[in-house]
Every structure is written in C-alpha cells, then in structure tokens.
Design a protein around this motif. Structure first.
Motif, PDB file in Angstrom:
ATOM      1  N   ILE A  72      19.413   7.475  10.768  1.00 25.75           N
ATOM      2  CA  ILE A  72      19.016   6.909   9.476  1.00 25.75           C
ATOM      3  C   ILE A  72      17.899   5.919   9.766  1.00 25.75           C
ATOM      4  O   ILE A  72      18.107   4.927  10.468  1.00 25.75           O
ATOM      5  N   ILE A  73      16.714   6.210   9.244  1.00 20.08           N
ATOM      6  CA  ILE A  73      15.534   5.406   9.548  1.00 20.08           C
ATOM      7  C   ILE A  73      15.194   4.481   8.382  1.00 20.08           C
ATOM      8  O   ILE A  73      15.044   4.917   7.242  1.00 20.08           O
ATOM      9  N   ASP A  74      15.092   3.205   8.679  1.00 12.17           N
ATOM     10  CA  ASP A  74      14.763   2.201   7.669  1.00 12.17           C
ATOM     11  C   ASP A  74      13.240   2.090   7.536  1.00 12.17           C
ATOM     12  O   ASP A  74      12.563   1.618   8.447  1.00 12.17           O
ATOM     13  N   ILE A  75      12.731   2.564   6.415  1.00  9.55           N
ATOM     14  CA  ILE A  75      11.291   2.442   6.151  1.00  9.55           C
ATOM     15  C   ILE A  75      11.056   1.654   4.864  1.00  9.55           C
ATOM     16  O   ILE A  75      10.072   1.848   4.166  1.00  9.55           O
ATOM     17  N   THR A  76      11.997   0.754   4.566  1.00 13.73           N
ATOM     18  CA  THR A  76      11.906  -0.012   3.328  1.00 13.73           C
ATOM     19  C   THR A  76      10.649  -0.878   3.261  1.00 13.73           C
ATOM     20  O   THR A  76      10.223  -1.278   2.173  1.00 13.73           O
ATOM     21  N   ALA A  77      10.064  -1.154   4.414  1.00 19.45           N
ATOM     22  CA  ALA A  77       8.852  -1.984   4.417  1.00 19.45           C
ATOM     23  C   ALA A  77       7.719  -1.343   3.627  1.00 19.45           C
ATOM     24  O   ALA A  77       6.838  -2.049   3.115  1.00 19.45           O
ATOM     25  N   ILE A  78       7.737  -0.018   3.494  1.00 14.98           N
ATOM     26  CA  ILE A  78       6.657   0.645   2.759  1.00 14.98           C
ATOM     27  C   ILE A  78       6.865   0.599   1.253  1.00 14.98           C
ATOM     28  O   ILE A  78       5.987   0.995   0.488  1.00 14.98           O
ATOM     29  N   ASN A  79       8.025   0.105   0.823  1.00 19.26           N
ATOM     30  CA  ASN A  79       8.344   0.114  -0.600  1.00 19.26           C
ATOM     31  C   ASN A  79       7.334  -0.678  -1.427  1.00 19.26           C
ATOM     32  O   ASN A  79       7.060  -0.351  -2.581  1.00 19.26           O
ATOM     33  N   SER A  80       6.762  -1.722  -0.820  1.00 21.65           N
ATOM     34  CA  SER A  80       5.782  -2.537  -1.549  1.00 21.65           C
ATOM     35  C   SER A  80       4.504  -1.757  -1.840  1.00 21.65           C
ATOM     36  O   SER A  80       3.695  -2.154  -2.683  1.00 21.65           O
ATOM     37  N   LEU A  81       4.314  -0.631  -1.148  1.00 19.19           N
ATOM     38  CA  LEU A  81       3.133   0.206  -1.371  1.00 19.19           C
ATOM     39  C   LEU A  81       3.387   1.317  -2.379  1.00 19.19           C
ATOM     40  O   LEU A  81       2.446   1.956  -2.840  1.00 19.19           O
ATOM     41  N   LEU A  82       4.660   1.578  -2.704  1.00 20.37           N
ATOM     42  CA  LEU A  82       5.014   2.744  -3.509  1.00 20.37           C
ATOM     43  C   LEU A  82       5.568   2.332  -4.867  1.00 20.37           C
ATOM     44  O   LEU A  82       6.672   2.706  -5.253  1.00 20.37           O
ATOM     45  N   ALA A  83       4.811   1.560  -5.586  1.00 17.56           N
ATOM     46  CA  ALA A  83       5.261   1.046  -6.877  1.00 17.56           C
ATOM     47  C   ALA A  83       5.199   2.116  -7.966  1.00 17.56           C
ATOM     48  O   ALA A  83       4.494   3.111  -7.843  1.00 17.56           O
ATOM     49  N   GLY A  84       5.985   1.890  -9.023  1.00 16.63           N
ATOM     50  CA  GLY A  84       5.872   2.722 -10.210  1.00 16.63           C
ATOM     51  C   GLY A  84       6.924   3.784 -10.383  1.00 16.63           C
ATOM     52  O   GLY A  84       6.914   4.507 -11.374  1.00 16.63           O
ATOM     53  N   SER A  85       7.880   3.891  -9.447  1.00 19.36           N
ATOM     54  CA  SER A  85       8.938   4.888  -9.581  1.00 19.36           C
ATOM     55  C   SER A  85      10.237   4.236 -10.010  1.00 19.36           C
ATOM     56  O   SER A  85      10.592   3.149  -9.535  1.00 19.36           O
ATOM     57  N   SER A  86      10.972   4.893 -10.889  1.00 17.23           N
ATOM     58  CA  SER A  86      12.258   4.353 -11.327  1.00 17.23           C
ATOM     59  C   SER A  86      13.307   4.429 -10.224  1.00 17.23           C
ATOM     60  O   SER A  86      14.391   3.858 -10.359  1.00 17.23           O
ATOM     61  N   LEU A  87      12.995   5.132  -9.132  1.00 16.87           N
ATOM     62  CA  LEU A  87      13.940   5.215  -8.015  1.00 16.87           C
ATOM     63  C   LEU A  87      13.813   4.034  -7.066  1.00 16.87           C
ATOM     64  O   LEU A  87      14.719   3.771  -6.272  1.00 16.87           O
ATOM     65  N   THR A  88      12.674   3.338  -7.115  1.00 18.82           N
ATOM     66  CA  THR A  88      12.460   2.228  -6.191  1.00 18.82           C
ATOM     67  C   THR A  88      12.131   0.917  -6.901  1.00 18.82           C
ATOM     68  O   THR A  88      12.356  -0.147  -6.338  1.00 18.82           O
ATOM     69  N   ASP A  89      11.613   0.969  -8.118  1.00 17.91           N
ATOM     70  CA  ASP A  89      11.251  -0.241  -8.865  1.00 17.91           C
ATOM     71  C   ASP A  89      12.339  -0.588  -9.876  1.00 17.91           C
ATOM     72  O   ASP A  89      13.258   0.199 -10.130  1.00 17.91           O
ATOM     73  N   ASP A  90      12.188  -1.747 -10.492  1.00 22.08           N
ATOM     74  CA  ASP A  90      13.124  -2.175 -11.532  1.00 22.08           C
ATOM     75  C   ASP A  90      12.722  -1.541 -12.859  1.00 22.08           C
ATOM     76  O   ASP A  90      12.307  -2.207 -13.806  1.00 22.08           O
ATOM     77  N   ILE A  91      12.822  -0.220 -12.879  1.00 18.17           N
ATOM     78  CA  ILE A  91      12.477   0.578 -14.059  1.00 18.17           C
ATOM     79  C   ILE A  91      13.702   1.422 -14.403  1.00 18.17           C
ATOM     80  O   ILE A  91      14.349   1.968 -13.517  1.00 18.17           O
ATOM     81  N   GLN A  92      14.037   1.497 -15.676  1.00 17.80           N
ATOM     82  CA  GLN A  92      15.232   2.233 -16.079  1.00 17.80           C
ATOM     83  C   GLN A  92      15.126   3.707 -15.692  1.00 17.80           C
ATOM     84  O   GLN A  92      14.102   4.360 -15.905  1.00 17.80           O
ATOM     85  N   VAL A  93      16.212   4.229 -15.094  1.00 20.59           N
ATOM     86  CA  VAL A  93      16.256   5.645 -14.729  1.00 20.59           C
ATOM     87  C   VAL A  93      16.357   6.476 -16.005  1.00 20.59           C
ATOM     88  O   VAL A  93      17.257   6.250 -16.829  1.00 20.59           O
ATOM     89  N   PRO A  94      15.464   7.437 -16.220  1.00 23.22           N
ATOM     90  CA  PRO A  94      15.500   8.230 -17.444  1.00 23.22           C
ATOM     91  C   PRO A  94      16.679   9.198 -17.475  1.00 23.22           C
ATOM     92  O   PRO A  94      17.216   9.562 -16.433  1.00 23.22           O
TER      93      PRO A  94
END
Length: 231
Positions: free
Chosen positions: A68-90
């Motif tokens: 299991i590889i932790d690549i959470t550091a890249i999350n700051s580059l991948l904005a705009g998805s409801s799977l990673t941002d504080d956006i309601q899941v449709p």
C-alpha cells in the motif's frame, strides 16, 4: 542496466488493486490462472481507507504480495474531485453528467506509471488494472485509446517491454460480477462505496452500479447498505 538486460519473468504480474469489486475479480482471476501476482494499492487522499483495508485483508487471505503506497502528498495537485476534495459525492448512475465530479485528474496515468516502474524492478511482464466498459462514459483514463497508448508508452519509456493490460475493457460490471460469481468469490470482502461510513450509502454512482450488477445477475450483495437508490 544495459539494453541487453530486458528479459521478463513469464507469468509474473503487477495488479493495481483498489479493494473494489472489479479489481477484486481481476486479482482472483490472475491468481486462478497461476500468475505470480504482486498487488499494489494506493492511498492518494481518497475520502476513506476502507477499501485499502479490504485490499490488505484479501491479499493476506490469498497469500499475494501486497504494497500500500502513500501518495497523499500529490493530493494538493489534484483538486476538483469529489473523491479527494470537500465536495459532496453525487448520487445516481455513472452515465449522468454530474458524475464527472468523481474524476480525479490524471489518476490512472499516475498510478499506472508507478505500477510500471514497480513491474520493471520485478521483471514482471505486465501491469493489470480493472478499467471496464461502464467507465468509458466519464473516465477518459479507462477508455481503450488510453490503455493502448499507455501500454505503448510503457514500452518506449523502459528497456523492458512491460505491457499495460485491462482485461475487462469491453465488459460491463454486470459481466465482471458474473465472472466472479462463477468463481465463487465472496464480494463481502470488497468495498465500493465512495463514502467510508459503516454501511455503504446505496446512492452514489459506485453503489448504484454495483447494486445493478447484482440485480442483473439475480444475486444478493453481501455488503450492508444504509438505503438503496431506486432511480
């Protein structure tokens, strides 16, 4: 490494394993085929880690090597998805326009690139992932053209001709589930819901498609749901 050192180990494979039902079916099929499988899961900052825990338990039960590889550091580059941002899941079916909010920018290219590097180090002949026909509507990185080009890029980027393979590329989740049920697989070992609560929500696109697959196979989903979206 020189150009002559390009031999790969037949039947050795890297499988991207999310802990969901498609990659679960794929992993079990690869094992059943007698392949030496190295499973790779990624923590990329998704809303919850339940699917990763499922992946860990499944690999342990199958005696499959697993990272299991932790690549959470890249999350700051991948904005705009409801799977990673504080956006309601449709809610609703994947074919609906609002489901595009679940796209994580360039996710599969990133994950496949890492998996290819791992495969090269292991001298594995291929990297497998569970892209399927039902993903084509909203996920560009699950479409045939992407898989073909990514496989070619893998061969160009390395001395070793590691292929990218997506065996379910032209199949629906209904057909994938049918494969797994024929193998007697326990889908209670998987987690599909985009929300990480105690029970699956039954309303997000992932739940709706999963429930549809079970219904079309005249089977009962062993996972507990809060409620079921009826349309």
């Amino acid at each position: 490494m020189n150009q002559s050192d390009t031999s790969l180990i037949p039947n050795r494979a890297v499988a991207i394993f999310s802990g969901g039902m498609d990659s679960f079916t794929l992993l079990n099929e690869l094992v059943a085929e007698g392949k030496e499988v190295f499973a790779l899961s990624f923590n990329y900052g998704q809303r919850h880690s339940k699917e990763l825990e499922c992946a860990r338990q499944v690999c342990e039960s199958l005696n499959v090597a697993h990272k299991i590889i932790d690549i959470t550091a890249i999350n700051s580059l991948l904005a705009g998805s409801s799977l990673t941002d504080d956006i309601q899941v449709p809610e609703g079916h994947y074919e609906e326009e609002n489901m595009k909010s679940t796209v994580v920018p360039n996710r599969n290219m990133i994950l496949l690139s890492l998996a290819i590097g791992y495969a090269v180090s292991l001298k594995a002949e291929a990297v497998y992932y569970g892209a399927h026909g039902g993903d084509h509507a909203i996920y560009p990185d699950c479409r045939p053209a992407f898989v073909e080009i990514m496989s070619e890029a893998s061969k160009l980027a390395n001395y070793e001709p590691v292929e990218v393979r997506a065996p379910y590329l032209y199949e629906t989740k209904i057909e994938i589930l049918r494969r797994g049920l024929a193998l007697g697989l326990d889908y209670g070992q998987t987690w599909t819901c985009y929300n990480g609560r105690e029970k699956a929500c039954g309303k997000c696109g992932s739940c709706v498609e999963r429930l549809e697959a079970f219904e079309m196979n005249n089977a009962v989903d062993p996972v507990a749901y809060e409620s079921v979206c009826t349309g």
